[in-house]
Write a protein that holds these residues in place. Sequence first.
Motif, PDB file in Angstrom:
ATOM      1  N   ALA A   1       0.835  -1.203   0.000  1.00  0.00           N
ATOM      2  CA  ALA A   1       0.000   0.000   0.000  1.00  0.00           C
ATOM      3  C   ALA A   1       0.869   1.253   0.000  1.00  0.00           C
ATOM      4  N   PHE A   2       0.591   2.166  -0.923  1.00  0.00           N
ATOM      5  CA  PHE A   2       1.289   3.451  -0.998  1.00  0.00           C
ATOM      6  C   PHE A   2       0.319   4.556  -0.602  1.00  0.00           C
ATOM      7  N   ILE A   3       0.764   5.417   0.312  1.00  0.00           N
ATOM      8  CA  ILE A   3      -0.100   6.492   0.781  1.00  0.00           C
ATOM      9  C   ILE A   3       0.740   7.759   0.961  1.00  0.00           C
TER      10      ILE A   3
ATOM     11  N   LEU B   1      -5.323  -1.236   3.975  1.00  0.00           N
ATOM     12  CA  LEU B   1      -4.174  -1.174   4.883  1.00  0.00           C
ATOM     13  C   LEU B   1      -4.126  -2.378   5.809  1.00  0.00           C
ATOM     14  N   ASP B   2      -5.291  -2.843   6.239  1.00  0.00           N
ATOM     15  CA  ASP B   2      -5.345  -4.039   7.100  1.00  0.00           C
ATOM     16  C   ASP B   2      -4.744  -5.242   6.383  1.00  0.00           C
TER      17      ASP B   2
ATOM     18  N   PHE C   1      -1.685   4.979  12.164  1.00  0.00           N
ATOM     19  CA  PHE C   1      -1.276   3.580  12.006  1.00  0.00           C
ATOM     20  C   PHE C   1      -1.114   2.898  13.363  1.00  0.00           C
ATOM     21  N   LYS C   2      -0.563   3.623  14.315  1.00  0.00           N
ATOM     22  CA  LYS C   2      -0.385   3.057  15.657  1.00  0.00           C
ATOM     23  C   LYS C   2      -1.729   2.765  16.297  1.00  0.00           C
ATOM     24  N   SER C   3      -2.704   3.675  16.103  1.00  0.00           N
ATOM     25  CA  SER C   3      -4.036   3.457  16.667  1.00  0.00           C
ATOM     26  C   SER C   3      -4.739   2.271  16.022  1.00  0.00           C
ATOM     27  N   LEU C   4      -4.339   1.970  14.751  1.00  0.00           N
ATOM     28  CA  LEU C   4      -4.903   0.822  14.046  1.00  0.00           C
ATOM     29  C   LEU C   4      -4.125  -0.464  14.341  1.00  0.00           C
ATOM     30  N   ASP C   5      -3.135  -0.351  15.224  1.00  0.00           N
ATOM     31  CA  ASP C   5      -2.334  -1.494  15.666  1.00  0.00           C
ATOM     32  C   ASP C   5      -1.465  -2.067  14.559  1.00  0.00           C
TER      33      ASP C   5
END
Length: 387
Positions: free
Chosen positions: A133-135, A261-262, A288-292
């Motif tokens: 994934a590119f963001i 992203l998952d 990203f950190k909040s999404l683990d």
Amino acid sequence: MKIAVVSPNKVHLNEIGKQLQAAGHAAVLTEGGSAMLAQVAEQDQPDLMLVEGIGCDAASFAPVEALTTRHPAIAVLLLCPGCTREFLLNAMRAGVREVLAAPVQAADLEAAVTRICGKLRGARSGPGGQVLAFIPCKGGSGATFLATSLGCQLAQSGSVLLVDLNLQFGDALSFVHDAQPASTLADVARGIKRLDASFLAACAVKVAPNFSVLAAPEDHGEAVEITAAHVEAVLALAVQHYDFVLVDIGRQVGTLAIKALDRATRIYPVMQASVPSLRNAKKLLAIFKSLDYGAGKVELVVNRFDHKDTIGVADIERALGKFTIHTVPNRYKPVTAAIDHGEPLAAASPSHPVLRQVARLADTLHAQPQPARGLFARLLRRAPAGA
């Protein structure tokens, strides 16, 4: 690994056979020209095909392109006496993995075979393809350019699908192709009940033998009909049929982006060495950190990087923490020219130093990356002196 060798030169054919045998490889030898490629592929079903005797003009590559299109799992290595840049570009466009000088030296041949074997094993290992994934951390960071350039590079060693998930402003296809798509991600979403590998491939635009792009819809009304469930279904199917699935994500981290992203094997936030980009990168990494998402899943790409810039790699690490960081040099004019012409940088400027860094990034995605020694690989990877 099964190796097939096709050459109109009986002496060269037997010599290559002896070289492969001495290195412990088994090979099927066929005396003949390019007209034999389809027959050899169907009868022998090799993993690697060594081909000698291809002409320099684009028309001579038609049988090679037909082979790589019909049998994308077969790696093709060409042998050429005195290769020109035109020959190498035509080889790249036809889906050839490498080009070696002919008559080939035993050491060069063994190195190329070992290198291709490693890449094939890396591409085929595991339960499915990798999702990358590119963001962008900030508008204009160059995420789409890097995603499409990496797609071109990875297509040399496996099958690649790029999914443009920037539903509002997606234009990934235009970076590598100058025509409008007949179908888009919206068409896949509308036909989700009949989604299979054939339907997915038919909706994507094939920009190279091993590289396809599933374009974002042009109409905003169609874009809003695409759901997270559609994205999940597309990616779940794609990883079963492509070695690499690249996802170009816009700046909005919504439900659709999170679904991609998952599933991502690696996430590449693309930034520049500037204070505004650093600030946005810090916010993105917090999300990203909040999404683990662990630090091992995220690798930063610093685009348009110049070692003379005020902000260096050490400064970025101090500001953002310890992440793997890739840098891509600042060569704005030729990159912009390639984008404006709707063609990959590899076709417009194959010796460009930016491609060297993209090739290095691609090597990190293979299980056993090897140094490139073939003429084709050297053309793509070697930077000009002083770069």
